[in-house]
Write a protein that holds these residues in place. Structure first.
Motif, PDB file in Angstrom:
ATOM      1  N   LEU A 174       0.831  -1.214   0.000  1.00 26.97           N
ATOM      2  CA  LEU A 174       0.000   0.000   0.000  1.00 26.97           C
ATOM      3  C   LEU A 174       0.864   1.263   0.000  1.00 26.97           C
ATOM      4  O   LEU A 174       0.534   2.255  -0.646  1.00 26.97           O
ATOM      5  N   GLU A 175       1.988   1.195   0.738  1.00 27.87           N
ATOM      6  CA  GLU A 175       2.915   2.341   0.739  1.00 27.87           C
ATOM      7  C   GLU A 175       3.427   2.599  -0.690  1.00 27.87           C
ATOM      8  O   GLU A 175       3.494   3.735  -1.150  1.00 27.87           O
ATOM      9  N   LYS A 176       3.778   1.507  -1.367  1.00 29.36           N
ATOM     10  CA  LYS A 176       4.295   1.656  -2.740  1.00 29.36           C
ATOM     11  C   LYS A 176       3.222   2.199  -3.670  1.00 29.36           C
ATOM     12  O   LYS A 176       3.507   2.990  -4.570  1.00 29.36           O
ATOM     13  N   THR A 177       1.992   1.750  -3.434  1.00 30.29           N
ATOM     14  CA  THR A 177       0.881   2.213  -4.266  1.00 30.29           C
ATOM     15  C   THR A 177       0.668   3.712  -4.081  1.00 30.29           C
ATOM     16  O   THR A 177       0.509   4.454  -5.056  1.00 30.29           O
ATOM     17  N   VAL A 178       0.704   4.136  -2.830  1.00 28.20           N
ATOM     18  CA  VAL A 178       0.472   5.556  -2.550  1.00 28.20           C
ATOM     19  C   VAL A 178       1.587   6.416  -3.157  1.00 28.20           C
ATOM     20  O   VAL A 178       1.321   7.454  -3.768  1.00 28.20           O
ATOM     21  N   ALA A 179       2.827   5.953  -3.032  1.00 26.34           N
ATOM     22  CA  ALA A 179       3.945   6.701  -3.614  1.00 26.34           C
ATOM     23  C   ALA A 179       3.759   6.815  -5.128  1.00 26.34           C
ATOM     24  O   ALA A 179       3.982   7.879  -5.724  1.00 26.34           O
ATOM     25  N   PHE A 180       3.319   5.723  -5.743  1.00 23.49           N
ATOM     26  CA  PHE A 180       3.092   5.716  -7.192  1.00 23.49           C
ATOM     27  C   PHE A 180       1.982   6.702  -7.567  1.00 23.49           C
ATOM     28  O   PHE A 180       2.125   7.499  -8.498  1.00 23.49           O
ATOM     29  N   TYR A 181       0.898   6.668  -6.795  1.00 23.35           N
ATOM     30  CA  TYR A 181      -0.220   7.572  -7.082  1.00 23.35           C
ATOM     31  C   TYR A 181       0.147   9.039  -6.833  1.00 23.35           C
ATOM     32  O   TYR A 181      -0.353   9.930  -7.518  1.00 23.35           O
ATOM     33  N   GLN A 182       1.040   9.280  -5.875  1.00 23.44           N
ATOM     34  CA  GLN A 182       1.469  10.669  -5.641  1.00 23.44           C
ATOM     35  C   GLN A 182       2.229  11.213  -6.850  1.00 23.44           C
ATOM     36  O   GLN A 182       2.067  12.363  -7.233  1.00 23.44           O
ATOM     37  N   LEU A 183       3.057  10.338  -7.458  1.00 26.20           N
ATOM     38  CA  LEU A 183       3.771  10.747  -8.667  1.00 26.20           C
ATOM     39  C   LEU A 183       2.798  11.034  -9.802  1.00 26.20           C
ATOM     40  O   LEU A 183       2.963  11.999 -10.560  1.00 26.20           O
ATOM     41  N   GLN A 184       1.774  10.173  -9.916  1.00 26.13           N
ATOM     42  CA  GLN A 184       0.799  10.328 -10.997  1.00 26.13           C
ATOM     43  C   GLN A 184       0.052  11.660 -10.898  1.00 26.13           C
ATOM     44  O   GLN A 184      -0.334  12.238 -11.906  1.00 26.13           O
ATOM     45  N   LEU A 185      -0.131  12.113  -9.664  1.00 22.08           N
ATOM     46  CA  LEU A 185      -0.881  13.353  -9.447  1.00 22.08           C
ATOM     47  C   LEU A 185      -0.260  14.501 -10.246  1.00 22.08           C
ATOM     48  O   LEU A 185      -0.954  15.312 -10.845  1.00 22.08           O
ATOM     49  N   HIS A 186       1.073  14.538 -10.244  1.00 22.32           N
ATOM     50  CA  HIS A 186       1.752  15.641 -10.924  1.00 22.32           C
ATOM     51  C   HIS A 186       1.800  15.459 -12.431  1.00 22.32           C
ATOM     52  O   HIS A 186       2.168  16.363 -13.161  1.00 22.32           O
ATOM     53  N   ARG A 187       1.464  14.238 -12.880  1.00 20.26           N
ATOM     54  CA  ARG A 187       1.501  13.982 -14.329  1.00 20.26           C
ATOM     55  C   ARG A 187       0.127  14.128 -14.969  1.00 20.26           C
ATOM     56  O   ARG A 187      -0.006  13.981 -16.175  1.00 20.26           O
ATOM     57  N   HIS A 188      -0.890  14.320 -14.147  1.00 23.31           N
ATOM     58  CA  HIS A 188      -2.248  14.399 -14.693  1.00 23.31           C
ATOM     59  C   HIS A 188      -2.907  15.702 -14.254  1.00 23.31           C
ATOM     60  O   HIS A 188      -3.478  15.782 -13.174  1.00 23.31           O
ATOM     61  N   PRO A 189      -2.834  16.713 -15.132  1.00 21.36           N
ATOM     62  CA  PRO A 189      -3.357  18.038 -14.779  1.00 21.36           C
ATOM     63  C   PRO A 189      -4.839  17.988 -14.400  1.00 21.36           C
ATOM     64  O   PRO A 189      -5.296  18.796 -13.583  1.00 21.36           O
ATOM     65  N   GLN A 190      -5.598  17.017 -14.968  1.00 25.01           N
ATOM     66  CA  GLN A 190      -7.034  16.949 -14.634  1.00 25.01           C
ATOM     67  C   GLN A 190      -7.228  16.673 -13.139  1.00 25.01           C
ATOM     68  O   GLN A 190      -8.218  17.085 -12.548  1.00 25.01           O
ATOM     69  N   ALA A 191      -6.256  15.951 -12.531  1.00 21.58           N
ATOM     70  CA  ALA A 191      -6.370  15.625 -11.104  1.00 21.58           C
ATOM     71  C   ALA A 191      -6.105  16.859 -10.244  1.00 21.58           C
ATOM     72  O   ALA A 191      -6.848  17.143  -9.304  1.00 21.58           O
ATOM     73  N   THR A 192      -5.042  17.614 -10.563  1.00 20.93           N
ATOM     74  CA  THR A 192      -4.760  18.830  -9.787  1.00 20.93           C
ATOM     75  C   THR A 192      -5.880  19.846  -9.983  1.00 20.93           C
ATOM     76  O   THR A 192      -6.247  20.558  -9.048  1.00 20.93           O
ATOM     77  N   ARG A 193      -6.428  19.857 -11.217  1.00 17.48           N
ATOM     78  CA  ARG A 193      -7.548  20.763 -11.478  1.00 17.48           C
ATOM     79  C   ARG A 193      -8.729  20.396 -10.586  1.00 17.48           C
ATOM     80  O   ARG A 193      -9.382  21.250 -10.000  1.00 17.48           O
ATOM     81  N   TYR A 194      -8.967  19.082 -10.462  1.00 13.58           N
ATOM     82  CA  TYR A 194     -10.081  18.626  -9.623  1.00 13.58           C
ATOM     83  C   TYR A 194      -9.866  19.055  -8.169  1.00 13.58           C
ATOM     84  O   TYR A 194     -10.787  19.559  -7.521  1.00 13.58           O
ATOM     85  N   LEU A 195      -8.635  18.900  -7.671  1.00 13.44           N
ATOM     86  CA  LEU A 195      -8.354  19.309  -6.284  1.00 13.44           C
ATOM     87  C   LEU A 195      -8.611  20.795  -6.101  1.00 13.44           C
ATOM     88  O   LEU A 195      -9.167  21.235  -5.096  1.00 13.44           O
ATOM     89  N   GLN A 196      -8.201  21.567  -7.114  1.00 16.31           N
ATOM     90  CA  GLN A 196      -8.428  23.017  -7.032  1.00 16.31           C
ATOM     91  C   GLN A 196      -9.913  23.349  -7.019  1.00 16.31           C
ATOM     92  O   GLN A 196     -10.359  24.209  -6.266  1.00 16.31           O
ATOM     93  N   GLN A 197     -10.672  22.614  -7.865  1.00 10.21           N
ATOM     94  CA  GLN A 197     -12.128  22.826  -7.892  1.00 10.21           C
ATOM     95  C   GLN A 197     -12.753  22.537  -6.531  1.00 10.21           C
ATOM     96  O   GLN A 197     -13.776  23.107  -6.178  1.00 10.21           O
ATOM     97  N   ARG A 198     -12.132  21.586  -5.792  1.00  9.27           N
ATOM     98  CA  ARG A 198     -12.659  21.252  -4.467  1.00  9.27           C
ATOM     99  C   ARG A 198     -12.059  22.165  -3.390  1.00  9.27           C
ATOM    100  O   ARG A 198     -12.221  21.908  -2.200  1.00  9.27           O
ATOM    101  N   GLY A 199     -11.334  23.179  -3.815  1.00  8.05           N
ATOM    102  CA  GLY A 199     -10.824  24.174  -2.885  1.00  8.05           C
ATOM    103  C   GLY A 199      -9.509  23.814  -2.233  1.00  8.05           C
ATOM    104  O   GLY A 199      -9.088  24.438  -1.261  1.00  8.05           O
TER     105      GLY A 199
END
Ligand SMILES: [Zn+2]
Length: 346
Positions: free
Chosen positions: A115-140
């Protein structure tokens, strides 16, 4: 919690019996069934429950559970016994396999830290997918250090299985964690991921859909208490919200004493965590939804907390708001503090 000794020869048969007893105490039959989505109603005032039998097909409930004795019996198929018997029957496992399975449920040591490895992987993906950061911004949610601190990541779907397989994880191991489904597909797809920690260890992942899929999803082995409990448990005043985005915007606004059960209904373990410190006060800020489900849940929770000696308050937000939408609509920390002051004790 100590490891159980079953399977070892140390201590002989008495120690094994002791371990089995402990195992069943740590995971009561009723809790296990409810976690596996068994629905039941209480029979009379006794600690007895009835529902449809998970072991055979039926339309009229004939499966009885006695929560005090920790036993079940089905009048339809005539089978009964304890938790171990139930798992043997429902999962078609041997006694030994059942015990191993139960130990995993209770004390999933997760030795390779998948699970630790999965989370680290998903954290990297966050910066590679602008739609995800956009979603976080939309949620404030815009504070990068808070996003990092909460371990928030993004699951685009379709690449986790390959990534973990390349690190040597077997298909069965990944299936067991719930990270992939039996067809080998990633469980999380187009979801913002929050890791849920207990005693510093990740015990589950919550995925919020950024698309049209069902919004909330946890790994099926779902375990864990209040979100970020270690960070807030030392506060004598605690703010309780329903969702992780409510929690995130409140932390961002400086209310670090906020925690969340992920939903409006607390498990017995979550309730115990919240009420473990006499003199604590809990401020419940659930959704002010139209069908009043949130209000009903807050009232019944506040009532239960008050009965447990905790000073409970229900915080009124402007109509139609949850903490997330309230801050998105421009509320400030001062506005929220004002709402907290308006809260009435139960
Ligand atoms: Zn049955």
């Amino acid at each position: 919690m100590g490891r159980f000794l079953i399977g070892s020869t140390v201590g002989g048969i008495d120690a094994v019996n002791q371990d089995l007893k402990q195992l069943k105490q740590h995971l009561p039959l009723l809790d296990y069934l409810l976690r596996s989505h068994w629905t039941a109603r209480r029979v009379g005032v006794q600690s007895e429950f009835v529902g449809l039998c998970p072991l055979h097909a039926e339309t009229h409930p004939s499966f009885y559970v006695n929560a005090r004795k920790n036993l079940f019996y089905c009048h339809g198929c005539g089978r009964g016994g304890d938790l171990i018997r139930f798992i043997q029957l429902s999962q078609r496992l041997s006694f030994r396999q059942t015990v191993a399975y139960l130990q995993q449920q209770i004390d999933p040591a997760d030795p390779p830290g998948v699970l630790e490895k999965t989370v680290a992987f998903y954290q990297l993906q966050l910066h590679r997918h602008p739609q995800a950061t956009r979603y976080l911004q939309q949620r404030g949610l815009h504070d990068p250090s808070l996003i990092e601190e909460l371990g928030i990541g993004y699951a685009p779907g379709g690449n986790l299985h390959r990534h973990l397989a390349a690190q040597g994880y077997s298909f069965d191991r990944l299936l067991e964690t719930g990270l992939i489904d039996p067809r080998g597909h990633d469980a999380f797809c187009r979801r913002v991921i929050f890791p849920c920690r207990q005693h510093g260890r990740i015990v589950n992942l919550y995925g919020r859909s950024i698309g049209a899929a069902f919004p909330h999803r946890l790994l099926p082995r779902s375990k864990g208490g209040l979100f970020a409990w270690e960070a807030v448990s030392h506060f004598s005043m605690i703010i309780l919200v329903e969702g992780l985005f409510d929690l995130a915007v409140l932390w961002q606004a400086g209310f670090r004493n906020t925690t969340c059960p992920i939903g409006a209904h607390l498990t017995p373990a979550q309730f115990d965590q919240l009420s473990d410190q006499p003199g604590r006060s809990v401020y419940v800020v659930f959704d002010q939804d139209e069908n009043q489900a949130g209000q009903r849940a807050s009232h019944s929770l506040a009532h239960r907390l008050a009965s447990a000696g905790i000073s409970a308050h229900i915080v009124p937000l402007p109509a139609g708001h949850d903490p997330n939408s309230y801050f998105l609509a421009g509320a400030t920390a001062a506005d929220f503090t004002h709402c907290l002051r308006q809260a009435r004790p139960r």
